[in-house]
Design a protein around this motif. Structure first.
Motif, PDB file in Angstrom:
ATOM      1  N   GLN A   1       0.834  -1.194   0.000  1.00  0.00           N
ATOM      2  CA  GLN A   1       0.000   0.000   0.000  1.00  0.00           C
ATOM      3  C   GLN A   1       0.873   1.249   0.000  1.00  0.00           C
ATOM      4  O   GLN A   1       1.906   1.298   0.654  1.00  0.00           O
ATOM      5  CB  GLN A   1      -0.918   0.006   1.231  1.00  0.00           C
ATOM      6  CG  GLN A   1      -1.869  -1.167   1.301  1.00  0.00           C
ATOM      7  CD  GLN A   1      -2.667  -1.184   2.598  1.00  0.00           C
ATOM      8  OE1 GLN A   1      -2.580  -0.272   3.403  1.00  0.00           O
ATOM      9  NE2 GLN A   1      -3.437  -2.253   2.796  1.00  0.00           N
ATOM     10  N   GLY A   2       0.437   2.274  -0.742  1.00  0.00           N
ATOM     11  CA  GLY A   2       1.144   3.550  -0.737  1.00  0.00           C
ATOM     12  C   GLY A   2       2.532   3.507  -1.326  1.00  0.00           C
ATOM     13  O   GLY A   2       3.409   4.267  -0.905  1.00  0.00           O
ATOM     14  N   LEU A   3       2.761   2.636  -2.313  1.00  0.00           N
ATOM     15  CA  LEU A   3       4.093   2.528  -2.894  1.00  0.00           C
ATOM     16  C   LEU A   3       4.514   3.825  -3.591  1.00  0.00           C
ATOM     17  O   LEU A   3       5.689   4.218  -3.543  1.00  0.00           O
ATOM     18  CB  LEU A   3       4.150   1.365  -3.889  1.00  0.00           C
ATOM     19  CG  LEU A   3       4.052  -0.050  -3.293  1.00  0.00           C
ATOM     20  CD1 LEU A   3       4.059  -1.086  -4.399  1.00  0.00           C
ATOM     21  CD2 LEU A   3       5.189  -0.312  -2.318  1.00  0.00           C
ATOM     22  N   TRP A   4       3.550   4.495  -4.246  1.00  0.00           N
ATOM     23  CA  TRP A   4       3.886   5.718  -4.975  1.00  0.00           C
ATOM     24  C   TRP A   4       4.321   6.829  -4.011  1.00  0.00           C
ATOM     25  O   TRP A   4       5.286   7.551  -4.273  1.00  0.00           O
ATOM     26  CB  TRP A   4       2.719   6.184  -5.814  1.00  0.00           C
ATOM     27  CG  TRP A   4       2.960   7.497  -6.508  1.00  0.00           C
ATOM     28  CD1 TRP A   4       2.322   8.678  -6.303  1.00  0.00           C
ATOM     29  CD2 TRP A   4       3.951   7.743  -7.522  1.00  0.00           C
ATOM     30  NE1 TRP A   4       2.837   9.650  -7.111  1.00  0.00           N
ATOM     31  CE2 TRP A   4       3.841   9.113  -7.876  1.00  0.00           C
ATOM     32  CE3 TRP A   4       4.913   6.957  -8.150  1.00  0.00           C
ATOM     33  CZ2 TRP A   4       4.661   9.697  -8.840  1.00  0.00           C
ATOM     34  CZ3 TRP A   4       5.728   7.550  -9.113  1.00  0.00           C
ATOM     35  CH2 TRP A   4       5.591   8.907  -9.450  1.00  0.00           C
ATOM     36  N   SER A   5       3.626   6.959  -2.881  1.00  0.00           N
ATOM     37  CA  SER A   5       3.997   7.967  -1.891  1.00  0.00           C
ATOM     38  C   SER A   5       5.374   7.675  -1.308  1.00  0.00           C
ATOM     39  O   SER A   5       6.186   8.581  -1.098  1.00  0.00           O
ATOM     40  CB  SER A   5       2.956   8.001  -0.767  1.00  0.00           C
ATOM     41  OG  SER A   5       1.699   8.363  -1.254  1.00  0.00           O
ATOM     42  N   PHE A   6       5.635   6.395  -1.072  1.00  0.00           N
ATOM     43  CA  PHE A   6       6.940   6.005  -0.551  1.00  0.00           C
ATOM     44  C   PHE A   6       8.023   6.260  -1.597  1.00  0.00           C
ATOM     45  O   PHE A   6       9.137   6.677  -1.272  1.00  0.00           O
ATOM     46  CB  PHE A   6       6.932   4.533  -0.154  1.00  0.00           C
ATOM     47  CG  PHE A   6       8.038   4.160   0.776  1.00  0.00           C
ATOM     48  CD1 PHE A   6       7.840   4.157   2.149  1.00  0.00           C
ATOM     49  CD2 PHE A   6       9.292   3.832   0.294  1.00  0.00           C
ATOM     50  CE1 PHE A   6       8.866   3.818   3.015  1.00  0.00           C
ATOM     51  CE2 PHE A   6      10.319   3.490   1.143  1.00  0.00           C
ATOM     52  CZ  PHE A   6      10.101   3.486   2.510  1.00  0.00           C
ATOM     53  N   PHE A   7       7.685   6.023  -2.866  1.00  0.00           N
ATOM     54  CA  PHE A   7       8.651   6.278  -3.935  1.00  0.00           C
ATOM     55  C   PHE A   7       9.030   7.750  -3.995  1.00  0.00           C
ATOM     56  O   PHE A   7      10.200   8.094  -4.194  1.00  0.00           O
ATOM     57  CB  PHE A   7       8.071   5.833  -5.286  1.00  0.00           C
ATOM     58  CG  PHE A   7       8.920   6.237  -6.459  1.00  0.00           C
ATOM     59  CD1 PHE A   7      10.050   5.525  -6.803  1.00  0.00           C
ATOM     60  CD2 PHE A   7       8.588   7.353  -7.221  1.00  0.00           C
ATOM     61  CE1 PHE A   7      10.838   5.905  -7.877  1.00  0.00           C
ATOM     62  CE2 PHE A   7       9.366   7.740  -8.299  1.00  0.00           C
ATOM     63  CZ  PHE A   7      10.496   7.014  -8.627  1.00  0.00           C
ATOM     64  N   LYS A   8       8.050   8.652  -3.817  1.00  0.00           N
ATOM     65  CA  LYS A   8       8.338  10.084  -3.884  1.00  0.00           C
ATOM     66  C   LYS A   8       9.279  10.514  -2.761  1.00  0.00           C
ATOM     67  O   LYS A   8      10.191  11.310  -2.979  1.00  0.00           O
ATOM     68  CB  LYS A   8       7.031  10.880  -3.838  1.00  0.00           C
ATOM     69  CG  LYS A   8       6.196  10.766  -5.109  1.00  0.00           C
ATOM     70  CD  LYS A   8       5.029  11.741  -5.117  1.00  0.00           C
ATOM     71  CE  LYS A   8       3.997  11.380  -4.087  1.00  0.00           C
ATOM     72  NZ  LYS A   8       2.802  12.263  -4.172  1.00  0.00           N
TER      73      LYS A   8
END
Length: 504
Positions: free
Chosen positions: A271-278
């Motif tokens: 979950q929330g991989l994109w936020s973690f990527f940023k």
């Protein structure tokens, strides 16, 4: 009551071992000392420094060893390649330089785990650490996929960059043997940050040291017994990194020490991989811009009037600078852990005190290193070469190197504080402005237009680093640590509520 009696009374609430109702100093938290109203300001600083210095060096010294060993693995590979032949050494050096891109990228993206795990551990939200570890590993592994394509086609890329055909071919074969190492980075760096956030650093030092010894032994066997040459060196280097990964993974998953922070695989990690990527991307940009800065100095030196002498002298100076920089990187890791832990625990005074203590200690050590360098400026180059002209050029550059060492004693620690607070994106913008808009252009103008040669280029580089250091000092000085505590709490609460965004 005399002065001595008054001082005794001031100490008693915290350090009197005869009073059963009082805690000895070793059991007193830093925040308790700093907020103890019965102590004078001087005694609060003294006792706080005693507590913080013990915590700081317990984190920094093993971290320094880990980074030295990691660098030593690539250095030992180049040494063995040089024993085979000059062409093999050039190919290995070229391969390691190209692979430095991935190393910086993975190390930078792994730094995001320092912010989140450190704050979660300080807030005693232990279950989140295992989820952050898994999520970071997934993100870094996905980032590693396009890197495999880049290094699969390294041969035509090197030819396009103008490298000799034979060296490009051998270098591409060496790089091909290192491709699995990309994913070892993805697991290793996140695991190291997971452990560091819990102030567990000595096991990583033991594992890294054992892996280095294993690498040297296996490389000797593959080169001198099996005759596998350059490809054998690359394969052993990759195997050694995976040995570290397996050892750290087993340590985390089997030790009861992490029974609260590692609770097994979880679907929440997706979950929330994109936020973690940023958040990870901000860390990667911050670290990479810093690591590439000195490499550009060496590249520019190749364009000067006497490129051979300039490159030799600058390479020696960069080697000395890199060695001293490892000490600062150790304090960078320690400052990041201490700051994030204290913010997560809701201790603003402790976070502030930890920040300035780490900065001051690292500055004092770097100042001692710079003074030692200046006293040996006429002799230091003979460790690397017997050329008198190179020795003279290095001696002339030593004042610039000494200033760089002093600045590198401050700037990495402040970057560690930034990681602990989650300021990676802001620092990335600062790095772009100071390094690449100010430092490099000014260095080129001084070096080429005003014909100051290597001294001019280095002066511009120092200017960029000085500007960045002053900005970080000002921002750190003006920081509202109570607000940073609230930001850390909000970041953790938002994850618990399963929202997608992570605050910066």
């Amino acid at each position: 009551m005399g002065i001595s009696d008054e001082r005794t009374d001031l100490q008693r609430p915290l350090i009197d071992p005869t009073d059963s109702e009082r805690k000895p100093l070793k059991d007193v938290g830093l925040e308790s000392v700093l907020t103890e109203s019965s102590l004078s300001y001087r005694w609060r600083v003294y006792l706080g420094a005693c507590i913080e210095m013990k915590l700081l060096f317990r984190l920094a010294l093993p971290a320094i060893l880990v980074y030295l060993v990691n660098s030593g693995m690539s250095i030992s590979a180049r040494i063995f390649a040089g024993r085979i032949g000059g062409m093999e050494l050039a190919a290995a050096s070229l391969g390691n330089s190209c692979f430095f891109l991935v190393y910086g990228l993975m190390l930078g993206m792994g730094s995001a785990v320092e912010t989140l795990c450190g704050q979660a551990y300080g807030a005693q939200r232990y279950d989140l650490l295992g989820i952050y570890l898994q999520r970071a590993t997934i993100v870094l592994a996905l980032v590693g996929l396009p890197m495999t394509l880049l290094y699969t086609f390294s041969y035509p890329i090197l030819l396009m960059l103008g490298e000799p055909k034979t060296v490009s071919y051998m270098g591409s074969m060496y790089i091909a043997g290192l491709i699995p190492q990309i994913f070892a980075y993805a697991v290793n760096f996140t695991a190291q940050k997971f452990l560091q956030a819990q102030s567990v650093v000595i096991p990583s030092a033991y594992i890294s040291g054992a892996a280095l010894l294993l690498q040297i032994l296996l490389t000797w066997i593959t080169v001198y017994v099996m005759g596998m040459g350059l490809m054998g060196i690359a394969c052993v280097l990759t195997i050694s990194w995976w040995v570290m990964v397996v050892a750290q993974t087993l340590y985390i998953t089997t030790s009861r020490r992490f029974r609260h922070t590692w609770t097994g695989l979880s679907s929440k990690s997706f979950q929330g991989l994109w936020s973690f990527f940023k958040l990870s991307a901000g860390s990667a940009v911050m670290i990479c811009l810093e690591m590439w800065y000195s490499q550009i100095l060496v590249l520019l030196a190749g364009l000067l009037k006497d490129p051979a002498l300039s490159l030799d002298s600058l390479s020696i100076c960069m080697s000395v600078s890199a060695l001293s920089f490892m000490v600062s990187v150790g304090f960078n890791a320690a400052a990041s852990v201490r700051t994030s832990n204290e913010l997560g625990a809701g201790n603003p005074k402790s976070a502030l005190f930890s920040t300035w203590t780490a900065t001051f200690v690292s500055f004092v050590i770097s100042l001692a290193e710079a003074l030692a360098l200046m006293m040996s400026r006429d002799y230091v180059s003979y460790i690397f070469t017997s050329d008198a002209d190179v020795a003279k050029a290095v001696s002339e550059l030593c004042p610039f190197l000494a200033v760089t060492i002093i600045l590198n004693g401050i700037q990495p620690v402040l970057s560690g504080v930034a990681v602990g607070c989650g300021w990676q994106t802001f620092v990335a913008y600062v790095n772009v402005g100071c390094y690449y808009i100010v430092g490099i252009p000014v260095g080129c103008i001084l070096g080429f237009t005003f014909d100051f040669q290597a001294k001019g280029i280095w002066t511009g580089m120092i200017g960029g680093t000085l500007m960045q250091t002053l900005i970080l000092l000002y921002v750190t000085y003006r920081t509202d640590w109570d607000k940073e505590v609230e930001k850390a709490r909000t970041r953790l609460d938002m994850w618990d509520e399963k929202k997608e965004s992570l605050q910066n």
